[in-house]
Write a protein that holds these residues in place. Structure first.
Motif: not given
Lengths: 92, 314, 405
Positions: C46-48, C52-59, C274-280
């Protein structure tokens, strides 16, 4: 029954599409937001009222502007792809 | 089309371009390999450029080296890694970090009149920050002032990052694997010396995850050149570079691969630096024209520093 | 007043697609699956997801995110194995979009591609009910039972999964009536193409998005078999008048013509946009560049949720065009239009570390498709003209969503 009764401009379509999306967003947000999140909850309640009014206002303004055909128990529908307005009436 | 053959005479041969040579142990090219390399160059009609180490070669090497027309990098062309007090050679390469280039601009300006041609080569291009652009522009303006005075004194000064652009009508870039190829002391071909250094240092080539390897060679003297995807080394297969008019840009293939991971794509930093130089060359051109000199085809005013911002989009 | 929304290709071109690789686990071990590194360990914490969401929405105003709309995509493995995490992510996204007055609040979707096995579970259904207006869910069913079970088998028992998927199709179609399914064809599937597409129509699926795998799996003679299957399918669709209400992406009028390098030079694939984000917490230009998707290359990581995106690693993707990456044979191909590629497969199969080398394993299959496609349209138009129904058809024709990856 569905009958083509008019068309709006792409800009007008964008306006109602945004309101439509926002209304859906607010409704689904309302399902998870609780009153203990005071600030956001109050903002949401106010926003739902305002968005609903703007939504209704768009249809009123457009109906007046384009004078679309209407019918008892009928509804207007918009197609977001074509900007077309349809009159939908219940089948007898 | 290949035109030049670079022969690294030793693992410790002098670094003369962007990449540092991290190799410290001497490993002289076997005489037989050197002869085969020269023969390859003769058959392919290539101009040979020997890259020298800092020690004297055995006598038997000199005879072989002189058997063909050539240039001696590290001898005829002097290479410096810091700004010297004076330069005796007519042609010199000065390799500097961006910080040193900016900090020592007046020292560089002082030696500029001493050489016929000075090639400045930045060793940390990929670290360039947009905030450094103003300082970089000021340094280029410093050199422009010296160059103008030299022109006025009847000289034809050459400083690669400023005067080359005045003469060019099309891209003239590094050409690794396209107009030149490198032979290392192990008898293998590399796109340029930097790829040999990476191989020797065990830096992964990212080519095959399941078989980690630093292999970077593109053939050898026995089997010949085998460059995969050679088209990606050419200008017409570089979408950003083919629309660009920073004609003097190094368009360093090694830096491309290192920073963007694709041979045909330059980094933002490489583009910014090349365009600051291009625009400074335009200033120089205008000043020269104002002073009554002919200074090549007009370099147009542009409103971008990175062609990525004005790239073709379909 | 009613506002009706079409479900096809939502906000095509103006939406940023952001993919969460929530798990690399799946109940199935499909034989054609390109995911070579599936495992049960890499589940997104969940923290990842939150970072990720915070990073994306901050930008919001960065060029990478300057799109009118957003599609939050969830992929696996099987994404619904992580329904609790997905539910938490979606709630957080909705709340944060609203709290920040982010422009995407007015234009977002949650998208899923699922094997359909636990579609009817209480948790998945509760999630659907909660987010219905913003969902796009595709269930993959490959066709008839024998075709489906040829590839789509459980990972330990190798038992076919058809029965467990098909039972959920009516519920899915009831909830998402216009949505289509995605069918994948590899060499062994070719004999079942015709029967499979017709079977999917029988199940009530009106849109069948179908494509051949891009990997180099094709055997001698596959193209002939493929062409024959498509011609049988064409006959069935036309003779039974199915073209009026159903669509199959194999048949498209916009294909099989030469292409111009000036006017038709766009890249096929959206990798990099596009942008993909993995578990790491690593970022990729598309999921196909993550390590679990790659056979022979090291992952193409373009940054991470902590340090952001390295723009230099995206430059090769954002400058890609059709002709620069194509072979001279592809550039000069007489039937180039409609020939697809996958940037990830191109990269994986390339001789060097590049996204600029187009894989051509699919060439003979594309040419076979073009021949069958030409047959389809010639036959259909002749029939319509003889029946005097050409104009009616043009006015009401179904479109398809083209090749999917």
């Amino acid at each position: 029954m569905k009958k083509l009764v008019g068309q709006v401009t792409p800009e007008e379509k964008n306006e109602i599409q945004t309101l439509f999306e926002r209304r859906n967003g607010l409704n689904e947000l309302a399902k998870i937001l609780t009153a203990d999140n005071t600030d956001l909850y109050e903002k949401l309640v106010k926003d739902m009222g305002e968005t609903g009014s703007k939504f209704q206002n768009w249809w009123d303004t457009m109906a007046k502007k384009y004078q679309w055909e209407s019918a008892k128990n009928g509804n207007w529908e918009i197609n977001f792809e074509t900007c077309e307005i349809f009159l939908v009436t219940p089948e007898n | 089309m290949l035109q030049y053959l670079v022969i690294l005479l030793d693992d410790t041969s002098v670094a003369y371009c962007h990449a540092e040579n991290p190799l410290r142990e001497r490993n002289l090219i076997p005489l037989d390999t050197l002869k085969k390399a020269i023969l390859f160059g003769m058959k392919e009609n290539l101009m040979i450029q020997y890259v020298y180490p800092d020690y004297d070669l055995p006598e038997e090497y000199n005879e072989v080296i002189e058997s063909i027309d050539h240039v001696k990098i590290g001898r005829d062309v002097a290479v410096y890694s810091e700004v010297p007090k004076s330069i005796a050679a007519e042609n010199a390469v000065l390799r500097l970090s961006i910080a040193d280039f900016i900090a020592k601009q007046y020292d560089i300006a002082a030696i500029l009149p001493q050489v016929t041609r000075l090639n400045i080569c930045l060793t940390d291009t990929e670290t360039f920050k947009d905030e450094q652009a103003e300082d970089y522009k000021k340094a280029l303006a410093t050199f422009n002032a010296v160059l103008i005075n030299q022109y006025k004194a009847g000289k034809q000064p050459q400083l690669n990052i400023l005067t080359d652009r005045l003469q060019l009508k099309e891209m003239h870039n590094c050409g690794a694997g396209d107009s030149n190829i490198t032979i290392a002391p192990n008898g293998k071909f590399y796109l340029c010396p930097a790829f040999y250094y990476d191989e020797k240092m065990g830096i992964s080539n990212r080519l095959n995850h399941h078989k980690p390897s630093s292999e970077r060679s593109v053939g050898n003297l026995e089997t010949g050149l085998q460059i995969s995807n050679p088209q990606l080394l050419k200008l017409d297969h570089a979408p950003l570079c083919r629309i660009c008019d920073a004609y003097h840009c190094n368009r360093c293939i090694w830096l491309n691969q290192k920073v963007t991971w694709d041979n045909n794509t330059p980094s933002h930093q490489q583009c910014i630096i090349a365009h600051l130089e291009r625009n400074a060359a335009r200033d120089l051109q205008q000043q020269l024209k104002a002073a009554g000199f002919s200074a090549g085809e007009e370099i147009k005013s542009i409103d971008y520093l990175d062609p990525f911002d004005v790239r073709e989009q379909f | 007043m009613i506002v009706k929304e079409t479900r096809k290709a939502w906000q095509k071109g103006s939406a940023k697609s952001i993919t969460f690789i929530v798990t690399k686990d799946c109940q199935l071990a499909c034989k054609y699956c390109y995911l070579v590194g599936k495992n049960e360990k890499e589940r997104m914490p969940w923290e990842v997801a939150k970072t990720a969401i915070d990073y994306i929405l901050n930008h919001e105003n960065d060029a990478n995110f300057a799109y009118e709309s957003v599609i939050w995509d969830f992929i696996g493995g099987e994404p619904f194995l992580e329904i609790d995490l997905i539910d938490k992510i979606c709630d957080y996204i909705k709340t944060e979009l609203y709290r920040r007055n982010h422009h995407w609040f007015n234009s977002y979707r949650f998208s899923f591609s699922t094997n359909g096995i636990n579609y009817d579970s209480e948790k998945v259904q509760r999630f659907i009910e909660k987010n219905k207006k913003h969902l796009s869910i595709g269930i993959t069913i490959d066709g008839t039972e024998r075709k489906h079970d040829l590839n789509r088998v459980y990972k330990k028992t190798e038992r076919g999964s058809y029965a467990d998927v098909v039972r959920n199709i009516p519920l899915w179609l009831e909830q998402f009536p216009g949505d289509g399914t995605k069918v994948t064809i590899s060499s062994a599937d070719i004999p079942y193409i015709c029967e499979s597409v017709l079977h999917l129509y029988d199940l009530g699926i009106h849109q069948v998005n179908i494509n051949c795998v891009f990997e180099d799996v094709w055997r001698d003679g596959d193209d002939k078999l493929f062409e024959n299957q498509l011609m049988q399918l064409a006959d069935a669709i036309i003779d039974r008048d199915l073209y009026k209400d159903y669509a199959c992406s194999f048949f498209s009028e916009n294909m099989g013509k030469p292409m111009d390098c000036q006017l038709q030079n766009q890249n096929w694939c959206g990798a990099g946009r596009m942008l993909a984000i993995d578990a790491a917490g690593n970022f990729y230009p598309c999921t196909r560049f993550a390590q679990y998707s790659l056979r022979d290359k090291e992952a193409w990581i373009i940054g991470n949720i902590y340090d952001g995106i390295d723009q230099n690693k995206l430059r090769p993707f954002l400058t890609l065009d059709r002709c620069t990456q194509s072979t001279p044979e592809c550039v000069n191909c007489e039937v180039a239009e409609g020939c697809a590629w996958c940037q990830g497969e191109n990269f994986d199969a390339a001789q060097t570390h590049t996204v600029y080398e187009r894989a051509t394993a699919i060439c003979k299959m594309h040419k076979a498709r073009v021949r069958a496609n030409n047959y389809y349209w010639n036959k259909l138009y002749r029939k319509l003209e003889l029946e005097g129904k050409r104009e009616e058809f043009e006015a009401n024709r179904k479109t398809n969503n083209g090749v999917v990856c």
